[in-house]
Design a protein around this motif. Structure first.
Motif, PDB file in Angstrom:
ATOM      1  N   ASN A 327       0.858  -1.079   0.048  1.00 22.76           N
ATOM      2  CA  ASN A 327      -0.133   0.059   0.102  1.00 22.76           C
ATOM      3  C   ASN A 327       0.802   1.215   0.178  1.00 22.76           C
ATOM      4  N   ASN A 328       0.359   2.301  -0.621  1.00 22.29           N
ATOM      5  CA  ASN A 328       1.419   3.451  -1.013  1.00 22.29           C
ATOM      6  C   ASN A 328       1.728   4.016   0.513  1.00 22.29           C
ATOM      7  N   GLN A 329       0.797   4.395   1.215  1.00 20.03           N
ATOM      8  CA  GLN A 329       0.867   5.172   2.188  1.00 20.03           C
ATOM      9  C   GLN A 329       1.639   4.573   3.346  1.00 20.03           C
ATOM     10  N   GLU A 330       1.367   3.058   3.542  1.00 18.67           N
ATOM     11  CA  GLU A 330       2.263   2.239   4.534  1.00 18.67           C
ATOM     12  C   GLU A 330       3.676   2.341   3.833  1.00 18.67           C
ATOM     13  N   SER A 334       6.930   3.245   5.990  1.00 20.05           N
ATOM     14  CA  SER A 334       7.992   2.207   6.317  1.00 20.05           C
ATOM     15  C   SER A 334       9.218   2.865   5.962  1.00 20.05           C
ATOM     16  N   LEU A 335       9.377   3.454   4.747  1.00 19.51           N
ATOM     17  CA  LEU A 335      10.535   3.841   4.246  1.00 19.51           C
ATOM     18  C   LEU A 335      11.297   5.036   5.285  1.00 19.51           C
ATOM     19  N   PHE A 336      10.183   6.034   5.629  1.00 25.17           N
ATOM     20  CA  PHE A 336      10.343   7.198   6.545  1.00 25.17           C
ATOM     21  C   PHE A 336      10.894   6.876   7.792  1.00 25.17           C
ATOM     22  N   ALA A 363       5.537  12.351  -9.336  1.00 25.29           N
ATOM     23  CA  ALA A 363       4.312  12.590  -8.654  1.00 25.29           C
ATOM     24  C   ALA A 363       3.880  12.054  -7.603  1.00 25.29           C
ATOM     25  N   LEU A 364       4.245  10.820  -7.134  1.00 28.08           N
ATOM     26  CA  LEU A 364       4.342  10.079  -5.954  1.00 28.08           C
ATOM     27  C   LEU A 364       4.857  10.845  -4.770  1.00 28.08           C
TER      28      LEU A 364
END
Lengths: 387, 82
Positions: A327-330, A334-336, A363-364
């Motif tokens: 999922n995009n937000q997840e 996770s990366l941050f 864009a992301l």
């Protein structure tokens, strides 16, 4: 049933001039099944419409706890209910003015039945196939080789099983199986356990070395003959297919070994043994570990390893994009939480797969991150506090 | 079945729908995204027997008549009581 004189009487009452109208009238009435509500509407892109007209089927996939998706043979779409602004009445056989003008029929009343009606429809939006589950299922029981002492488990999946469990089109699933280097063993799709995969690869590279073959001309027949006593021949062929490009020369089958894929696999083997490595030490060991004739490059490790250029000494550690959330937000959360600020170059391999059909990484980043300048370099951090 | 109304077209191709005491003027719209009309097969059968649900596409709708203007009332002459 209404007749022509009744229609004309209505026209007169309505003060409409019959001379300004086409001679044919449709008298609309509700058909016997109209109110049954048994049909629903699905909005189609021209491509999907063509698929149906060509006689092909579409499939709706999803388990009870998942949002339904619709799949053609090669694409996946999210499904959502949308309201129409007006009520839609379905009238089969209702003619348009062009059709009436073209048709020189003599009758001037068409009794048309309303077959059904609806004020909502299923709307489709093309989406990324939901393939993370595929890897998860296959990792339940990775294949460790024929000598494995493991008990029989029932976590094994045929193509049919995967088609009913994975929310993706058949082509997208088959393509991903190839990306995962999965193979069919006794009718079930299996992922190789990483150590076993490296063992197989090592057999091949050792043989190439001892026979002094060119890495771009590895003969299948000789491999099977020499290694067939050590491992099943299907596995030897599978590893060659996974790590090489197959071609035929003078009637014989050869493989051109894939330098990037081989070096990358060996890097993973080295990196998974510790949390972090000294970057320059790692690079030295890595180059020594790959087959003679292959050259290692750091860009082979995109999406597999993360370098820390700010620490002294510089370090490198394993970070596989396939271990991160789908999922995009997840994913961004996770990366941050792994690193507070990212440059675009560093973060791109870890978000590239999130891009929708015409979406860019830029864009992301605009949507999910906040940018700032640090030492003259643009960096991205989270839009919200990460615990 | 019960009557809805009469659908006429002007010579210019404008759809005119007379429903009860109203006239509606509309337009013919070619759908950029056609609709498939889905009917569930075996809607009456109870209990799953391992047979997956199946929808049949019974029609593809590519054209619609859109009536979005306000209906015009038809005023009929009511004879005065003498």
């Amino acid at each position: 049933m209404r007749n022509r004189s009744e229609v004309d009487a209505t026209l007169q009452t309505a003060k409409l001039n019959a001379a300004e109208l086409l001679p044919v009238v449709h008298c609309l009435s509700f058909g016997p099944q109209a109110g049954a509500g048994e049909c629903c509407l699905l909005q189609l892109e021209p491509g999907l419409c063509a698929e149906l007209e060509a006689g092909r089927s579409l499939v709706i996939r999803g388990e009870k706890d998942e949002h339904a998706v619709l799949c053609s043979k090669d694409k996946t779409y999210d499904m959502k209910i949308a309201d129409t602004s007006n009520m839609l009445l379905f009238v089969p056989g209702c003619k348009t003015p062009e059709q009436l003008n073209a048709d020189q029929a003599s009758c001037n009343i068409i009794h048309s039945q309303i077959a059904g009606f609806s004020n909502h429809y299923w709307e489709l939006r093309r989406c990324r196939p939901k393939l993370k589950k595929l890897r998860k299922l296959l990792m339940e029981d990775p294949y460790e080789g024929p000598d494995s002492q493991k008990d029989q488990t029932f976590s094994k999946y045929t193509t049919e099983d995967l088609l009913s469990l994975i929310q993706a089109s058949e082509e997208e699933i088959l393509h991903q199986l190839q990306v995962l280097s999965a193979c069919k063993i006794e009718g079930y799709w299996r992922i190789l356990e990483f150590d076993y995969e490296m063992k197989l690869l090592n057999h091949v590279t050792q043989l190439v070395d001892s026979e002094s073959w060119s890495l771009s001309k590895v003969p299948l027949r000789s491999c099977l003959e020499e290694l067939g006593s050590l491992e099943p021949t299907e596995m030897i062929e599978h590893i060659l297919l996974s790590y090489g490009r197959k071609y035929v020369d003078d009637g014989e089958v050869y493989f051109e070994m894939h330098e990037d894929k081989t070096c990358r696999a060996i890097a993973q083997m080295l990196l998974q043994n510790a949390v972090k490595f000294n970057l320059s030490e790692f690079q030295e060991v890595w180059q020594q570990s790959v087959p003679e004739g292959m050259t290692t490059r750091l860009d082979q490790l995109k999406g597999l390893a993360l370098m820390d250029k700010s620490s002294r000494p510089e370090t490198i550690s394993l970070l596989k994009v396939e271990d991160l959330p789908e999922n995009n937000q997840e994913r961004f959360n996770s990366l941050f939480s792994i690193r507070e600020k990212w440059t675009e170059v560093d973060i791109t391999p870890y978000i590239q797969d999130l891009c929708a059909e015409k979406q860019t990484v830029g864009a992301l980043l605009t949507k999910y991150a906040r940018s700032s300048m640090q030492n003259g370099v643009r960096v991205y951090n989270s839009r919200r506090p990460i615990s | 079945g019960s009557l809805l109304g009469d659908l006429h077209y002007t010579r210019e191709g404008v759809p005119v729908l007379i429903v009860g005491h109203h006239i509606l003027y509309g337009k013919v719209v070619q759908l950029e995204k056609p609709f498939a009309v889905l009917v569930k097969r075996g809607a009456g059968e109870a209990g799953p027997e391992g047979l997956p649900a199946c929808y049949t596409v019974t029609a593809l709708i590519k054209t619609k008549l859109l009536f979005k203007t306000r209906p015009k009332p038809i005023i009929t002459n009511v004879p005065k009581k003498v």
